[in-house]
Design an enzyme around this catalytic site. Structure first.
Site, PDB file in Angstrom:
ATOM      1  N   GLU A 166      31.170 -26.417 -20.883  1.00  0.00           N
ATOM      2  CA  GLU A 166      30.967 -26.974 -20.976  1.00  0.00           C
ATOM      3  C   GLU A 166      29.747 -27.028 -22.832  1.00  0.00           C
ATOM      4  O   GLU A 166      29.268 -27.116 -23.224  1.00  0.00           O
ATOM      5  CB  GLU A 166      29.922 -28.213 -20.598  1.00  0.00           C
ATOM      6  CG  GLU A 166      30.551 -28.461 -19.467  1.00  0.00           C
ATOM      7  CD  GLU A 166      29.266 -29.679 -18.761  1.00  0.00           C
ATOM      8  OE1 GLU A 166      29.073 -29.931 -18.958  1.00  0.00           O
ATOM      9  OE2 GLU A 166      30.075 -30.300 -17.754  1.00  0.00           O
ATOM     10  N   GLU A 350      35.251 -30.209 -12.622  1.00  0.00           N
ATOM     11  CA  GLU A 350      34.092 -31.201 -12.129  1.00  0.00           C
ATOM     12  C   GLU A 350      34.472 -32.428 -12.623  1.00  0.00           C
ATOM     13  O   GLU A 350      34.970 -32.790 -13.267  1.00  0.00           O
ATOM     14  CB  GLU A 350      31.948 -30.782 -12.716  1.00  0.00           C
ATOM     15  CG  GLU A 350      31.301 -29.737 -13.017  1.00  0.00           C
ATOM     16  CD  GLU A 350      31.006 -29.083 -13.589  1.00  0.00           C
ATOM     17  OE1 GLU A 350      29.879 -30.211 -14.699  1.00  0.00           O
ATOM     18  OE2 GLU A 350      30.136 -28.109 -14.490  1.00  0.00           O
TER      19      GLU A 350
HETATM   20  O1  IFM Z   1      24.908 -31.105 -13.681  1.00  0.00           O
HETATM   21  C1  IFM Z   1      25.579 -30.910 -15.132  1.00  0.00           C
HETATM   22  C2  IFM Z   1      25.961 -29.653 -14.949  1.00  0.00           C
HETATM   23  O2  IFM Z   1      25.266 -28.260 -14.833  1.00  0.00           O
HETATM   24  C3  IFM Z   1      27.040 -29.627 -16.199  1.00  0.00           C
HETATM   25  N1  IFM Z   1      28.101 -30.935 -16.175  1.00  0.00           N
HETATM   26  C4  IFM Z   1      26.983 -32.100 -16.015  1.00  0.00           C
HETATM   27  C5  IFM Z   1      26.437 -32.015 -14.903  1.00  0.00           C
HETATM   28  C6  IFM Z   1      26.148 -33.091 -14.505  1.00  0.00           C
HETATM   29  O3  IFM Z   1      25.092 -33.741 -15.036  1.00  0.00           O
END
Ligand code: IFM
Length: 438
Positions: A166, A350
């Site tokens: 990210e 994710e």
């Molecule tokens: O917890 C985070 C993760 O570390 C990175 N992506 C988003 C998740 C939720 O906010």
């Protein structure tokens, strides 16, 4: 759930994802200080001033946690290595740290799971933060050395590796919006971070390839579906899309930055940035897509660039206040493949939600999360049917964990963690996914 494994193409990978700082416990083993430690120690930055000192004590409990992954019928375990554990001072290898990840990867493999490694999930060693962090080009170069050290040790056993998790959060959220470590609000610093994090990806890719590892190498980007609040806000949504979605995607797949975003960031870019673009766009083997929500944008006529604000939308929201918008996942996957990545495999690395979860005896019923997963998996299926090469879907997250500026207040896990005892309780969503992919 309405979906099951048989609905997906042969070989489709179901997984769960975690990250080092959020679960391991930095008091365990030898770990150097990171900018998240000092950010959390600053009054007002993190709910209750909480940090990753103990987290889920995964460092000691990884065997039990990986049993849950195996018993949940998952194929893949996505985790990250902490730069501060591998190199506590940022530059010198700590044998104890690499030995931990060695044990972890072997334990993943022993359970018949595929290890998917992420090299940077946000715990920047403080020594680099002191020297300007991601606004300093040297941080990206040092990241390459760290990546090489990890890959030399683990590269023979991990199936997939991502350089960075990210970049938008690392650069924009943390240096322009000020909501993650180091908590800055400065467009020049943010712009430099926006470029140097891509350079770190390039350095990481070179290190992975030079290590001789056969792991599929890529990067994990986070996307949000841009929604103008009204027709008059269309240009604001486009500006948001440039900063959040296209900046990284276009750099990595086309070796250029979006012209409309450069209109705003150009004056602050580091000298000679153009010379880095060829390395930044070196071929990747896969792209990781993180998706949670859409963002509704309102134009701010007359304000300084980027002249928008995000406003609450009308849809039901998660415990983070994020709108639940499953169509955005499939539409984003289709758009990414059509306009940028073509045949390159995509993995949803994710997807998940924070819920107001409570234990009732030994159980935790989370029907909204079950529906969330079902609807988002249906959306992935729709995109696959349109021809998008999506090869996997990982739930965020295996465990309730340290949710950054929200501390331990938000629960994203499919397994409930009682932080007082560190006991784990699989939620209804864990059982629902287990049945669906069994
Ligand atoms: O917890 C985070 C993760 O570390 C990175 N992506 C988003 C998740 C939720 O906010």
């Amino acid at each position: 759930m309405s979906v099951s494994r048989k609905d997906f193409p042969e070989g489709f990978e179901f997984g769960v994802a975690t990250a080092a700082y959020q679960i391991e416990g930095t008091r365990n083993g030898i770990v150097g200080p990171s900018h998240w430690d000092s950010y959390a120690a600053t009054l007002g930055n993190v709910v209750n001033g909480e940090n990753g000192d103990v987290a889920c004590d995964h460092y000691h409990r990884y065997g039990e946690d990986l049993d849950l992954v195996r018993d949940g019928n998952f194929d893949t375990y996505r985790f990250s290595t902490a730069w501060t554990r591998v190199m506590p001072d940022g530059r010198t290898v700590n044998a104890d740290g690499l030995a931990f990840y060695d044990r972890l990867v072997d334990a993943v493999l022993e359970r018949g799971l595929k290890p998917s490694l992420t090299l940077y999930h946000w715990e920047l060693p403080e020594v680099f933060a002191d020297a300007g962090g991601w606004s300093n080009r040297d941080t990206a170069l040092a990241f390459g050395d760290y990546a090489r050290a990890v890959m030399d040790r683990l590269g023979d056993r991990v199936g997939a590796v991502a350089t960075i998790n990210e970049p938008w959060c690392i650069a924009w959220l943390s240096h322009f919006l000020g909501l993650h470590a180091p908590g800055m609000r400065n467009i020049r610093t943010a712009t430099r971070a926006m470029h140097h994090i891509n350079l770190a990806h390039a350095e990481g890719m070179q290190a992975i390839r030079a290590s001789g590892s056969k792991a599929d190498a890529g990067i994990v980007l986070n996307f949000a579906w841009p929604k103008p609040e009204s027709d008059a806000d269309a240009k604001a949504a486009r500006r948001f899309d440039g900063i959040h979605n296209r900046w990284f995607l276009e750099a990595i797949t086309k070796g250029q930055y979006p012209a409309d975003t450069l209109d705003g960031l150009g004056p602050y870019m580091p000298d000679g940035w153009q010379d880095d673009m060829a390395a930044i766009s070196a071929p990747i083997d896969w792209l990781g897509v993180n998706y949670y929500t859409r963002t509704t944008l309102r134009d701010l006529p007359g304000a300084v660039w980027p002249a928008f604000e995000d406003v609450p939308g009308p849809l039901p929201k998660t415990d983070m206040g994020w709108e639940i918008y499953p169509d955005g996942l499939g539409d984003m996957l289709t758009r990414i493949a059509r306009d940028y990545t073509g045949d390159t495999p995509i993995i949803v690395t994710e997807n998940g939600m924070a819920g107001d979860d409570h234990l009732d005896g030994q159980t935790c019923d989370d029907p909204v999360r079950v529906q969330y997963f079902d609807d988002h998996l249906q959306s992935v299926l729709r995109s696959i049917k349109q021809g998008t090469p999506v090869r996997g879907y990982y739930a965020w997250s295996l465990l309730d964990n340290y949710e950054w500026s929200f501390g331990y207040d938000k629960r994203f896990g499919i397994v409930y963690v009682d932080y007082a005892t560190q006991a784990r309780y699989p939620k209804a969503s864990y059982h629902a996914l287990k049945d669906a992919i069994g």
